[in-house]
Structure formats: structure tokens, C-alpha cells
Design an enzyme around this catalytic site. Structure first.
Site, mmCIF file in Angstrom:
data_model
loop_
_atom_site.group_PDB
_atom_site.id
_atom_site.type_symbol
_atom_site.label_atom_id
_atom_site.label_comp_id
_atom_site.label_asym_id
_atom_site.label_seq_id
_atom_site.Cartn_x
_atom_site.Cartn_y
_atom_site.Cartn_z
ATOM 1 C CD GLU A 194 -3.026 -1.043 2.220
ATOM 2 O OE1 GLU A 194 -2.855 -0.284 3.198
ATOM 3 O OE2 GLU A 194 -4.054 -1.706 2.053
ATOM 4 C CD GLU A 363 -3.904 -5.874 3.751
ATOM 5 O OE1 GLU A 363 -4.697 -5.042 4.222
ATOM 6 O OE2 GLU A 363 -2.666 -5.726 3.765
HETATM 7 C C1 BGC Z 1 -3.096 -2.676 5.817
HETATM 8 C C2 BGC Z 1 -3.157 -3.576 7.022
HETATM 9 C C3 BGC Z 1 -4.261 -3.093 7.952
HETATM 10 C C4 BGC Z 1 -5.559 -3.236 7.219
HETATM 11 C C5 BGC Z 1 -6.808 -2.913 8.044
HETATM 12 C C6 BGC Z 1 -4.453 -2.303 5.268
HETATM 13 O O1 BGC Z 1 -4.435 -0.954 4.929
HETATM 14 O O2 BGC Z 1 -2.272 -3.219 4.841
HETATM 15 O O3 BGC Z 1 -1.909 -3.590 7.624
HETATM 16 O O4 BGC Z 1 -4.262 -3.751 9.165
HETATM 17 O O5 BGC Z 1 -5.559 -2.381 6.102
HETATM 18 O O6 BGC Z 1 -6.922 -1.580 8.320
#
Ligand code: BGC
Length: 445
Positions: A194, A363
Site C-alpha cells: 500500500e 487483503e
Molecule cells: C493494511 C493492514 C491493515 C488493514 C486494516 C491495510 O491498509 O495493509 O496492515 O491492518 O488495512 O486496516
């Protein structure tokens, strides 16, 4: 006469406004589905699709000393401390992966552990990472290694971190060292997690280290992250052309809160460009934010997508500093404040498609301590994903954020993203109902 003219002007203005709104609607749609009409159990995924979860070193390992631990103290934030004590409990945590039926696990390497002082390398720490890889492979779990997930050594931060172009060489040496040790067994790598979040939160909003608030530095760091990624990509590819190297991009969508508003609409287009468009230009054209970065062109074998939400953009954006997000009436707010908007998952995939590389969902998840929303959140997003794949989008995996509750950066331990609940007093992990749902989806797909 004047009345007629006035009425005509009014009518012309109304026609202009309606056509402007409908143009914007057509060109930049913001779909909302009627979820009561959708059976989210109707999903199918192709053979070989990878089911995963994701974590990051600073959020789970514990007992670290890096740019984040310094920032936590300096800003009076909750401290990461022992986190999930994963550094000592990783074997048990990998059993949790197997219990879920996971086939792919994304985690990151902590540079500050490997090189606690400039040039002094801790080989035992690298050995532990290496043992982790062996254990994952023995469990038939594909490791995806992220080289930079928001944290790095404080000594490197003190030198200016990514604000200085000359520091990239040190970052590259670290990446090469890890790659030399693990790439005989790891075939999927994420260079940087990110980049837009890292630069905006650290240098624009000041909520991440080093806590700066400078638009100039934010843009500079964005460019340097792209350059760093490209350099790492080319160097590692030269060592082993067969490995797959990508980046994890947070695609947040910016929709105007009011489509007719002369402020909301252009502001949302601007943020969309800064957050997503400029980055994609970097990869597609080797040009980013008015700078040439020719090495960046096509420097991806896959793209990692981190998808969470859309931001309804308007003047209220100023309160974004407090992470106070507006939502549409029909939307449900998540604990983080932003809305659950699974429809945007499809839009994020469509946005990345022109890169013409496979997509790994690196993610997706939700902060939900009571687990009241997570099962529905998971099902909606997987339904959207299943449809996208059916429609031909080349998505190869889904990694849920996160395996277990962990240290949520500036939010500390207040935001719980885990499929497993973690009791931070006892370090006991307990599968949540949503974890059962995920396990069931994995086993039937
Ligand atoms: C990040 C994670 C974070 C997740 C939830 C993402 O922006 O890569 O490290 O915990 O979002 O907020």
C-alpha cells in the site's frame, strides 16, 4: 418579458444540471445492489484458486524496535508491545491456518529484525523466517512474502527513509538479502504494501510514522516508493526470472457525496486520481505525478489488491483526519467508521484489469469485534469476487485480513480484524463464527 426570460434561464439551468448529473452517473457509476435479492451462497471458484489469510510482521510478531515503536511512544499511541507474540507462537498459528483449510498465506518480513543496526545482520532471525517457510510448505500452504509492510528500522527512518532517493539502495540490499535466502522456496513476492496509504498516512495526515504533514513530501515519497518497487522488481527478476513479483495496492474508491455538487465531484475525481490513477499510470506508462520513472513501466507479474471501502468525498473530507467517514443511508458502517461497500470490490478489480496481469486479492476484511457483521461482509465480498471471475477477470486468490486480531497501527488494539479472536492477556486464539463460515466456504470450493 423578464419573467419569461427568468423562467427560460431556470429551465435551462435545470436541464444542464440534470444532464450533468446523468453524465456523471453514466461515466462514473456508483452501483448499489439490492442484497435482499442476492443469494450470496451461490458462489463458485475455479480449480486451483487459492484461499488465504494475511498478516504483517509488525502487527503480529511482537517485541520489535522500529520506526513504528518509536512513533507509538512519540505520539502517545497504544504500543504494539508483544502483539500476538507470533514470533514465539508461529508454529501454533500455522496450525490455525491448516485448521481453516488455507492454501496461501501472506505475511511480511521485518527488516528491523534482520538488520537491527546498519550493516549488522541477524542471521538467526533470517533462519527463523526460513523455518517458517519450510513449515508452510510442509503444510501445503503457499507463502507470499511482503518485503515492506509499513515498518522498517529506525536508523533508516532517521536517514530519511523513502523521502531520499539515495536511501533506496539500502532498501534494495535488504530485499536482495531476504530474496537470496528464501527465493528457492518462495515463488510469490510483494515488494511494497500500500504505497499510497504509507505515504499519505505518514507524510500527509501524520498518523503513521514519521508523523509529517507535508503535501510536498507525500508526493515525493509516492514517487520514491514507485521507484523503489521498480528497482527491487528488476533486481530480483534478474536473479530468478521465474518468480512472480508484484505490489499490494490499496484501491479505495472516491465517490462524490453529492453528485451535483461543484465541490464534491471534482474533489472526488482529484482524490481518485491521486490515490489510484497516478499510481496506475506509473505502472502502465512509467510516468507518475509529473515525474518520469521509466523502470516502473510493466514492473509487475501480478497485482495484489487490498480492498476495504469507498470514501464519500465532500467538504467533510477535512474530518477524514479523524477517520470520520460519511455513508449512504442504505450502507452499514463498519467499526472503523467507513461503510461496507462490497459493490466496490468489483469496481476495484475493474480498475486494475488494464494492467493486464493476474490479480491476487492480498487483503479484504472488516474491523468487527463482536463478529456481527463479518460473516455477511465475507459472503458479500466473495459473491462479488465469484461473479467477477465468472465474467472473465483473472483473479487467482483471496486473502482475508486477517488471520487473527492484531495491532491495528494508529488504532492500536481497538480494531479487531481477525477470523480468530485473540485474548491479548493470555494469547489464546478462538475461532469466530465468521472463521467457521470461511472454513465452510473453503471446504466446499
Ligand atoms: C493494511 C493492514 C491493515 C488493514 C486494516 C491495510 O491498509 O495493509 O496492515 O491492518 O488495512 O486496516
Amino acid at each position: 418579458m423578464w419573467i419569461t426570460l427568468f423562467l427560460a434561464a431556470l429551465a435551462a439551468f435545470a436541464v444542464f444540471k440534470v444532464s450533468l448529473i446523468s453524465y456523471r452517473r453514466r461515466r462514473y457509476p456508483e452501483p448499489h445492489y439490492d442484497w435482499s435479492q442476492i443469494n450470496t451462497d451461490e458462489v463458485s471458484f475455479p480449480q486451483g484458486f487459492h484461499w488465504g489469510t494475511a498478516t504483517a510482521a509488525h502487527q503480529v510478531e511482537g517485541s520489535l524496535s522500529n520506526n513504528w515503536t518509536i512513533h507509538e511512544v512519540a505520539k502517545g499511541l497504544e504500543q504494539s508491545g508483544a502483539a500476538c507474540d507470533h514470533w514465539n507462537r508461529w508454529k501454533g498459528d500455522f496450525q490455525l491456518l491448516s485448521d481453516l483449510g488455507i492454501t496461501s498465506y501472506r505475511c511480511s518480513i521485518e527488516w528491523s529484525r534482520l538488520e537491527p543496526e546498519p550493516g549488522r545482520w541477524d542471521d538467526a532471525a533470517l533462519q527463523t523466517y526460513s523455518a517458517m517457510i519450510d513449515e508452510l510448505l510442509a503444510r501445503n500452504i503457499r507463502p507470499i512474502i511482503t518485503l515492506h509492510h509499513f515498518s522498517h528500522p529506525q536508523w533508516w527512518e532517521a536517514r530519511g527513509g523513502f523521502t531520499k532517493k539515495e536511501n533506496i539502495a539500502t532498501f534494495l540490499s535488504y530485499c536482495e538479502r531476504v530474496f537470496d535466502a528464501l527465493s528457492d522456496r518462495v515463488d510469490t513476492w510483494v515488494t511494497i504494501n500500500e504505497p499510497t496509504v504509507f505515504s499519505t498516512m505518514g507524510y500527509g495526515l501524520g498518523m503513521f510514522p514519521p508523523g509529517r504533514r507535508s503535501p510536498r513530501l507525500t508526493l515525493r515519497v509516492m514517487r520514491h516508493l514507485m521507484l523503489a518497487h521498480a528497482k527491487v522488481y528488476h533486481s530480483l527478476k534478474a536473479k530468478r526470472p521465474e518468480v512472480q513479483i508484484g505490489m499490494a495496492k490499496n484501491v479505495t474508491l472516491f465517490d462524490p457525496r453529492n453528485r451535483w455538487s461543484p465541490i464534491d465531484w471534482p474533489l472526488s475525481r482529484l482524490l481518485e486520481w491521486l490515490w489510484n490513477g497516478a499510481w496506475r499510470n506509473g505502472i502502465m506508462k512509467g510516468r507518475m505525478l509529473f515525474a518520469k520513472i521509466p523502470e516502473a513501466k510493466n514492473s509487475l507479474d501480478f497485482i495484489g489488491l487490498n480492498y476495504y471501502t469507498h470514501v464519500l468525498t465532500g467538504l467533510s473530507i477535512v474530518s477524514l483526519r479523524n477517520l470520520n467517514f460519511p455513508k449512504r443511508d442504505q450502507e452499514v458502517a463498519t467499526e472503523f467508521g467507513y461503510p461496507m461497500y462490497a459493490e466496490g470490490f468489483r469496481r476495484a478489480i475493474e480498475f486494475l484489469a488494464p494492467l493486464d496481469v493476474p490479480i491476487e486479492i492480498t487483503e479484504n476484511g472488516v474491523a468487527d469485534a463482536s463478529d456481527a457483521l463479518r460473516p455477511e461482509h465475507l459472503k458479500r465480498h466473495l459473491w462479488v469476487l465469484s461473479q467477477a471471475i465468472k465474467d472473465g477477470y483473472n483473479v487467482r486468490s483471496y486473502h482475508h485480513w486477517s488471520l487473527m486480531d492484531n495491532f491495528e497501527w494508529a488504532e492500536g488494539y481497538s480494531m479487531r480484524f481477525g477470523l480468530y479472536h485473540v485474548d491479548f492477556e493470555t494469547q489464546e486464539r478462538t475461532l469466530r463464527a465468521s472463521g467457521e463460515v470461511y472454513k465452510e466456504i473453503i471446504s466446499s470450493n
